[in-house]
Design a protein around this motif. Structure first.
Motif, PDB file in Angstrom:
ATOM      1  N   LEU B 264      12.662  37.627 -21.448  1.00  0.00           N
ATOM      2  CA  LEU B 264      13.509  36.574 -21.139  1.00  0.00           C
ATOM      3  C   LEU B 264      13.329  35.258 -20.496  1.00  0.00           C
ATOM      4  O   LEU B 264      13.636  34.344 -20.837  1.00  0.00           O
ATOM      5  N   TRP B 267      11.686  33.351 -23.361  1.00  0.00           N
ATOM      6  CA  TRP B 267      12.566  33.157 -24.149  1.00  0.00           C
ATOM      7  C   TRP B 267      13.397  31.921 -23.729  1.00  0.00           C
ATOM      8  O   TRP B 267      13.633  31.066 -24.538  1.00  0.00           O
ATOM      9  N   TYR B 268      13.724  32.177 -22.697  1.00  0.00           N
ATOM     10  CA  TYR B 268      14.638  31.034 -22.001  1.00  0.00           C
ATOM     11  C   TYR B 268      14.092  29.678 -21.996  1.00  0.00           C
ATOM     12  O   TYR B 268      14.770  28.542 -21.996  1.00  0.00           O
ATOM     13  N   ALA B 269      12.935  29.778 -21.256  1.00  0.00           N
ATOM     14  CA  ALA B 269      12.073  28.290 -21.037  1.00  0.00           C
ATOM     15  C   ALA B 269      11.845  27.742 -22.148  1.00  0.00           C
ATOM     16  O   ALA B 269      11.813  26.661 -22.433  1.00  0.00           O
ATOM     17  N   ASN B 270      11.362  28.722 -23.264  1.00  0.00           N
ATOM     18  CA  ASN B 270      11.173  28.245 -24.628  1.00  0.00           C
ATOM     19  C   ASN B 270      10.015  27.017 -24.807  1.00  0.00           C
ATOM     20  O   ASN B 270      10.217  26.009 -25.452  1.00  0.00           O
ATOM     21  N   ARG B 307      22.236  65.370 -16.751  1.00  0.00           N
ATOM     22  CA  ARG B 307      21.536  66.326 -15.733  1.00  0.00           C
ATOM     23  C   ARG B 307      20.990  67.607 -16.321  1.00  0.00           C
ATOM     24  O   ARG B 307      19.824  68.116 -16.310  1.00  0.00           O
ATOM     25  N   HIS B 394      14.953  72.616  -3.555  1.00  0.00           N
ATOM     26  CA  HIS B 394      16.505  72.634  -3.670  1.00  0.00           C
ATOM     27  C   HIS B 394      16.647  71.280  -4.041  1.00  0.00           C
ATOM     28  O   HIS B 394      16.082  70.291  -3.933  1.00  0.00           O
TER      29      HIS B 394
END
Lengths: 174, 395
Positions: B264, B267-270, B307, B394
């Motif tokens: 991310l 990609w954002y800073a590019n 579960r 348990h």
């Protein structure tokens, strides 16, 4: 609403656990068991159904995910398209953090709210105290008097190590 | 304290032993074929597969250390499996030392002529040079083997009846610090330096999370198989499997988190010098790139969400296998794309049956070493004071 309950007092968690198994084996419904700390295996022994809480969380999480994603899609494509760093308006990666956060936010808050609602917990609720020792070192089992033969049940519970068995007229429904 | 438990100890013989030996033979043949077809492809496979099993083995050390520092009782019934996994580290060390002969084929920074004419690489010479690289490798393995042996010897002392609980806590704490630092340096050195111009600070965390998922998958798979073969009767119950399911589920999601964190931001800073990493993979390795996310996160996430799924050994086996394959693909995608581009090798020529067979060969070696080590000791940690608490698990 006050009702007659058979109230059995135990002094250790293992005894109350074994007594529960024996009582359930005789097809007697246990109204509830009050313990000072969670006793492992007691839920299974009492035959309590699994809570619907996980499904509430899943549903709330999915709602949050869809809401957050579609809202961003609407804002950045239809309502107010702004050019950020030359990226396309529909930039899925940039939606992901908010989608993730809102999924968690809605999921977590709904879980807490649903937990309180399912357990009928609210501010100012009076705790059900049969004997103050149930908050310290005693384990108390309550059985609806109408659902069992009191003499047989008393014998069974005494055999299993109950230190005291008596019938009390109580209001446990809250 | 010792506990009288009537359990059958593991014997490493018969089918499993033969299978692992056959796998080793198959792996060696596949490796020779790989080197004969293309030296670079051969070395990429060798390095990736060695790093794969080293990281799986070292995640055993991490698991022991993290549960040791917490004095966790729930690990005690299957504690011997991560303990046996640490025994692979010296073999992994030998394999990694062999990669010295392949440095020129894989790592661009080992070519002095290229480095000297590259304004960026010339500044990294102090760190990226062959002698220091090998010294670091030796130090990293020394730390891992030291921590592994220390925890193992303390566990043996427990079996002899000594009380070493506090020593386990302190050794584990030191071990965790050593591990955190070395796994980052190891992944920077062995994997990230394949692209010496590019860097990412979360890379080490990403490699660690993937490795621990693979290690946990191996532990889970081994426990299920041992129970199927009739060992660990009355020791392992559904709650233990539920725990392992939660570990795989949680750490697979943690892997996805670090993976997305890296993607991310880039990609954002590019910025071109950062995006080159993803441009290369998205252009030529598109399918494998997204398959990696599906195998390592999406499939395990959906398959283990409920579960009952985490308590179902069939489902756990399936997810563990998916994750073990996923970790290989993950590491492969970190190394191969750049090397292949650099040497003008078509991207698909190094990704197929030959790699799978080689991986199986290494898996055979791993199984042989771990299985032999596992058979040499009691199947459960009888001297561990928390064993009974761990067996009586348990929720």
């Amino acid at each position: 609403m006050k009702k007659d309950y058979v109230i059995a007092t135990f002094e250790c968690d293992e005894k109350v656990l074994h007594a529960t198994e024996k009582v359930v084996a005789k097809n007697i419904d246990i109204y509830d068991i009050y313990t000072p700390f969670p006793v492992h295996g007691l839920d299974e022994a009492m035959g309590i159904k699994r809570s619907i809480l996980p499904y509430v969380t899943l549903l709330a999480g999915l709602t949050g995910m869809i809401l957050a994603f579609s809202f961003q899609m609407w804002v950045f494509n239809i309502s107010w398209p702004v050019n950020f760093g030359g990226k396309p308006f529909m930039s899925v990666p940039s939606f992901l953090p908010i989608t993730f956060e809102f999924t968690v936010l809605l999921g977590a808050h709904t879980t807490v709210a649903a937990f309180l609602a399912i357990n009928k917990l609210f501010p100012g609720k009076q705790p059900t105290i049969i004997d103050p020792a149930q908050t310290e070192d005693k384990f108390i089992m309550a059985i609806d008097k109408e659902k069992a033969n009191v003499d047989d049940l008393t014998n069974l519970l005494k055999e299993q190590g109950a230190v005291q068995v008596e019938v009390q007229n109580l209001d446990l429904s809250i | 304290m010792s506990t009288n438990l009537d359990v059958k100890n593991f014997e490493f013989k018969g089918g499993l032993r033969t299978t692992s030996l056959v796998l080793i033979a198959v792996g060696i043949i596949a490796m020779i074929c790989g080197f004969l077809t293309n030296k670079t492809v051969g070395w990429v496979d060798f390095i990736v597969t060695s790093v794969y099993f080293v990281t799986v083995a070292v995640s055993g050390v991490f698991f022991l250390a993290v549960t040791g520092v917490l004095q966790a009782s729930w690990i005690t019934p299957y504690k011997r499996i991560p303990e046996a996994m640490t025994k692979f580290l010296p073999y992994g060390f030998a394999l990694m030392l062999l990669t010295y002969f392949g440095l020129h084929s894989v790592y661009e920074w080992t070519h002095t002529d290229i480095v000297m004419n590259d304004p960026i690489l010339v500044q990294k010479i102090a760190w990226l040079n062959e002698p220091f690289y090998m010294i670091r490798m030796v130090l990293i393995f020394a730390a891992w083997i030291f921590v592994g042996r220390r925890l193992l010897s303390l566990s043996k002392k427990q079996d002899e009846g000594h009380d070493v609980s506090q020593k386990i806590v302190s050794s584990s704490a030191i071990g965790l610090i050593l591990f955190g630092a070395t796994i980052c340096i190891a992944s920077f050195d062995w994997l990230m330096s394949v692209e010496p111009h590019w860097f990412s600070t979360i890379y080490g965390v990403n490699v660690f999370s993937g490795s621990f998922v693979a290690g946990m998958s191996f532990i889970c798979l081994a426990t299920i198989k041992l129970r199927e073969w009739g060992y660990l009767k009355g020791i392992i119950n559904d709650n233990h499997f539920h725990d392992m399911g939660k570990w795989m589920f949680g750490f697979s999601t943690f892997w996805a988190y670090t993976w997305l964190s890296q993607f991310l931001l880039i990609w954002y800073a590019n910025i071109p010098e950062e995006t080159e990493y993803y441009v290369l993979r998205l252009d030529h390795w598109n399918f494998q790139f997204f398959l990696n996310v599906v195998l390592n996160w999406l499939a395990p996430f959906l398959l283990l969400l409920s579960r009952p799924a985490k308590r179902n050994t069939k489902r756990l086996k399936l997810v563990a296998c998916i994750l073990l394959v996923g970790h290989f693909l993950d590491l492969y995608l970190m190394v191969a794309p750049k090397v292949f581009e650099h040497h003008g090798i078509h991207h698909l020529s190094g990704f197929g049956a030959l790699q799978a067979l080689q991986w199986l060969g290494f898996a055979g070696l791993f199984l042989f070493v771990v299985g032999t080590a596992f058979s040499k000791r009691d199947i459960v940690a009888k001297g561990d004071p928390q064993l009974l608490e761990g067996i009586d698990l348990h929720q």
